[in-house]
Design an enzyme around this catalytic site. Structure first.
Site, mmCIF file in Angstrom:
data_model
loop_
_atom_site.group_PDB
_atom_site.id
_atom_site.type_symbol
_atom_site.label_atom_id
_atom_site.label_comp_id
_atom_site.label_asym_id
_atom_site.label_seq_id
_atom_site.Cartn_x
_atom_site.Cartn_y
_atom_site.Cartn_z
ATOM 1 C CD GLN A 147 8.069 -3.947 6.957
ATOM 2 O OE1 GLN A 147 7.672 -2.798 6.863
ATOM 3 N NE2 GLN A 147 7.816 -4.849 6.038
ATOM 4 N N GLY B 35 0.805 -1.218 0.000
ATOM 5 C CA GLY B 35 0.000 0.000 0.000
ATOM 6 C C GLY B 35 0.833 1.260 0.000
ATOM 7 C CE LYS C 195 13.162 -15.741 10.052
ATOM 8 N NZ LYS C 195 12.802 -17.153 9.722
ATOM 9 C CG ASN D 140 9.178 -11.573 13.884
ATOM 10 O OD1 ASN D 140 10.262 -12.155 13.990
ATOM 11 N ND2 ASN D 140 8.223 -12.008 13.076
ATOM 12 N N GLY E 295 1.595 -6.763 4.322
ATOM 13 C CA GLY E 295 2.777 -7.532 3.997
ATOM 14 C C GLY E 295 3.894 -7.261 4.981
ATOM 15 C CB THR E 296 4.255 -4.692 7.550
ATOM 16 O OG1 THR E 296 2.911 -4.732 8.045
ATOM 17 C CG2 THR E 296 4.328 -3.618 6.485
ATOM 18 C CD GLU F 69 5.746 5.279 6.971
ATOM 19 O OE1 GLU F 69 5.436 6.154 6.164
ATOM 20 O OE2 GLU F 69 5.191 5.150 8.086
ATOM 21 N N GLY G 225 7.514 1.918 15.653
ATOM 22 C CA GLY G 225 7.283 1.416 14.302
ATOM 23 C C GLY G 225 8.567 1.239 13.524
ATOM 24 C CB VAL G 226 10.257 -1.337 12.151
ATOM 25 C CG1 VAL G 226 9.307 -2.434 11.729
ATOM 26 C CG2 VAL G 226 11.653 -1.590 11.605
#
Length: 716
Positions: free
Chosen positions: A615, A247, A610, A608, A475-476, A682, A679-680
């Site tokens: 990301q 997206g 992995k 996580n 998909g993140t 962006e 958050g990771v």
């Protein structure tokens, strides 16, 4: 250095480990169902009709031939567009991408604008009939060249003024009493989202109740938006989006095609599928605006910054104002007593730009980090040392201290791991196999955002656990993150957790945008799990299972919520990182290859390992695309994008990308949320293009200030 140790307050240590994707099997075997793959009884198909001009009006439009074509059910234009209402259009209750409703009038504002919809019993018949619609225009020359546009002050996004001034510049560019001033202008190209899954939806009315199958980054917000568009209660709308094939910010709110599809589906009382093709997506589903940015940095001889000036220009459409907020990250990066930032905006005859992975931060960090590198060379200082010297502990805009910051550790660990001290101090000093070799680095950053979220947890008698929320996974890795949090909080294996998301019937899981889905939803899942155990004073899940089996109840349920703590307004929340890279340049061929990459990130608690590393790699790959090849031009005569599919819009393939090493540093940011995780999604893209360009300067001694760094620029 830390890879994100688990929160010691939780029982089952899963967090911070590398957990494989729980949704991976469904995706690789085709069991995951995306928007366009939903098949309903009586389904019919729509095909968009788009404008052949970029500015003017429709003089006449003839639909007779299309209406008489085989299988055609309806042909919709501005003359017979079904009634819809304008929503509140804010970021709290509802939002649409373009303020102008679809087919509102006969005006054309950009090339490829939707001017009609043909509905038929098959996709092929709808497409054939759409080509039979005849349109005559009163055309005017479009304006698509930003260099010929008139700029005006940009209104701020989210209510924040895009002009900020602190202190005064004493003199102009050049050598000053304060030291050295660097002034340079940097450009970025228009970029397209180009996600794997095209925009698509199926709209199905049953009486006055609407079901929409659509990739949506904001499920409950989309539900409320459709309700307002059609004047019905929110509970009359169900939005279903279990999987999204990418997206990047372009699937958060309904676009005109979505509104049109749902409106026509209600009129014909048939489920209607509409898929936007690649050519149409380049024009009317958003892009990242081109930018022009000027940086002015003044520093003392030892590198201490005295003043930072950052101005930015971007372009928007005639329909909606959207400034690319390039200066948003400048106040958080480096300390200086004088700081001036401002943005201006031009109106062009192009589709409406929108959010695209790290909107503002990605192009903004390209300019700032390129300028910092130039300043380091001008002062004969190491680029890493210059950044370490000027690190700020507060957001210069609001003077709030950062809740947690390990930026210096990112720089130091990155430099040591990459072997930065072995870097030759002069450009054009290293060659390999006939190519010039250069090393470059740049900082990265992204704000830590968080919203309200809720989740339901259900414990079954066999010990399995279900987690339900209206959140989504672009998909993140949201499915897996949710399972990890539930598993750790309840003390059960991850494979005992089933996650169901992407349905507005479930509790509000929040927005997947601004890298805030995990930061918002994970604490809610944790709270729901804790509430479930507390409901029966169960010390363990095993006790709760025994009670379920004894009582004969079908399940034990609990709902939990989480929201930003008002008491934490004393902090500024931000994530940090540093990129180091090596490039190889063949000047005769104009060939530039990225041959080595290291990213070191401070994102608080890594949930996580992995997925988080994946990301970051995805962001780096996207940043390398911006640096080397991604650009969209508009035909000055027709106003249409010159690129129109995944073959003509260039983006990285496997051959363009080296092995990307990712390391995490820092500690959980417990002031931000109970799990300490930021958050990771962006941060990985920010600073990437600058690191590449800085490496090119080291390799060649040539400073390139316009993206992408295509062969013609390397050979010029």
């Amino acid at each position: 250095m830390s890879t994100g140790a688990a929160n010691p307050g939780l029982a089952n240590k899963v967090m911070g480990t590398a957990v494989k994707r729980t949704d991976g099997l469904a995706k690789v075997t085709g069991q995951a169902t995306y928007a366009a793959e939903h098949d309903l009884p009586g389904l019919v198909h729509g095909c968009l009709v788009t404008a052949a001009i970029a500015k003017g009006r429709i003089r006449s439009i003839s639909t007779q031939a299309a209406e008489q074509a085989p299988g055609v059910i309806a042909v919709i234009t501005h003359k017979n567009m079904p009634k819809v209402f304008k929503p509140t259009n804010n970021f709290v209750t509802s939002k649409i991408y373009e303020a102008r409703l679809p087919l509102a009038d006969d005006r054309i504002h950009y090339g490829g604008q939707i001017i009609g919809l043909v509905v038929a019993d098959t996709w092929e018949r709808a497409r054939e009939a759409a080509q039979l619609v005849q349109v005559d225009y009163d055309s005017q020359p479009p304006l698509v060249d930003a260099t010929k546009a008139t700029y005006r002050p940009a209104m701020g996004l989210f209510g924040e003024d895009m002009v900020f001034r602190k202190g005064e510049f004493s003199r102009g560019p050049g050598e000053t009493a304060a030291g050295t001033t660097l002034a340079a202008t940097y450009h970025t190209a228009t970029e397209l989202h180009a996600m794997m899954e095209p925009h698509a939806l199926v709209a199905h009315w049953q009486g006055d109740t609407l079901t929409v199958y659509e990739g949506s980054q904001w499920v409950v917000g989309g539900q409320r938006t459709y309700a307002e568009l059609f004047g019905i209660p929110s509970e009359k709308v169900r939005l279903i989006t279990p999987y999204i094939g990418g997206g990047f910010g372009a699937k958060a709110f309904p676009w005109p095609h979505s509104i049109l599809c749902a409106a026509v589906a209600r009129q014909i009382q048939r489920p209607l599928k509409l898929v936007v093709n690649r050519r149409q997506m380049t024009a009317n589903t958003g892009h990242r605006s081109q930018t022009e940015q000027t940086l002015q940095l003044t520093a003392k001889p030892d590198g201490e910054l005295v003043a930072i000036g950052h101005t930015a220009k971007s372009a928007t459409s005639e329909i909606e104002d959207f400034p690319e907020p390039c200066t948003s990250m400048t106040p958080v990066m480096y300390a200086a007593p004088t700081l001036h930032i401002s943005q201006t905006l031009a109106t062009l005859n192009v589709g409406t730009p929108t959010w695209m992975r790290a909107p503002g931060e990605a192009p903004g960090m390209w300019a700032l980090e390129s300028a910092m590198d130039e300043l380091a060379w001008k002062l004969n200082l190491d680029p890493v040392a210059l950044r370490l010297k000027n690190e700020t502990q507060t957001n210069l805009r609001n003077d709030l201290p950062f809740s947690s910051k390990h930026f210096a550790e990112c720089l130091q660990v990155g430099a040591e791991t990459f072997g930065w001290s072995d870097r030759p101090r002069q450009p054009r000093s290293r060659q390999r196999d006939g190519e010039l070799i250069g090393w470059g680095m740049a900082a990265s950053t992204f704000p830590a955002l968080r919203g309200n979220a809720s989740a339901k947890v259900r414990l079954l008698p066999d010990g399995r656990v279900q987690v339900l929320a209206s959140a989504n996974d672009m998909g993140t890795g949201a499915y897996t993150v949710i399972a990890i949090v539930a598993a750790e909080t309840l003390g059960v294996p991850v494979d005992k957790i089933t996650v169901e998301i992407g349905d507005s019937l479930f509790p509000n899981g929040g927005l997947a945008g601004g890298s805030q889905m995990t930061a918002s939803l994970a604490p809610a899942v944790q709270n729901a799990c804790q509430t479930l155990l507390q409901s029966g004073n169960f010390a363990t899940v095993a006790e709760a299972v025994q009670e379920l089996q004894r009582s004969g109840r079908a399940a034990l349920e609990a709902t939990g919520s989480a929201a930003p703590d008002a008491a934490n307004r004393q902090w500024a929340f931000q994530s940090w990182g540093a990129h180091f890279c090596e490039v190889a340049v063949d000047e005769e061929l104009g060939r530039l290859r990225v041959t080595r990459w290291l990213s070191v990130m401070d994102i608080g608690q890594v949930i996580n390992a992995k997925a988080a590393a994946s990301q970051i790699r995805g962001g780096v790959i996207m940043g390398i695309g911006s640096a080397l090849m991604e650009e969209c031009h508009f035909d000055p005569h027709t106003g249409h994008p010159v690129v129109y599919d995944l073959a003509t819009y260039h983006y990285p393939s496997h051959a363009d990308i080296p092995r990307i090493e990712v390391t995490f540093v820092g500690k959980p940011d417990l002031a931000f949320n109970p799990l300490g995780g930021r958050g990771v999604g962006e941060i990985g893209i920010t600073g990437v293009a600058a690191a590449v360009a800085n490496a090119v300067y080291h390799a060649t001694g040539r400073r390139l200030r316009s993206l992408p760094l295509t062969p013609d620029k390397l050979m010029a």
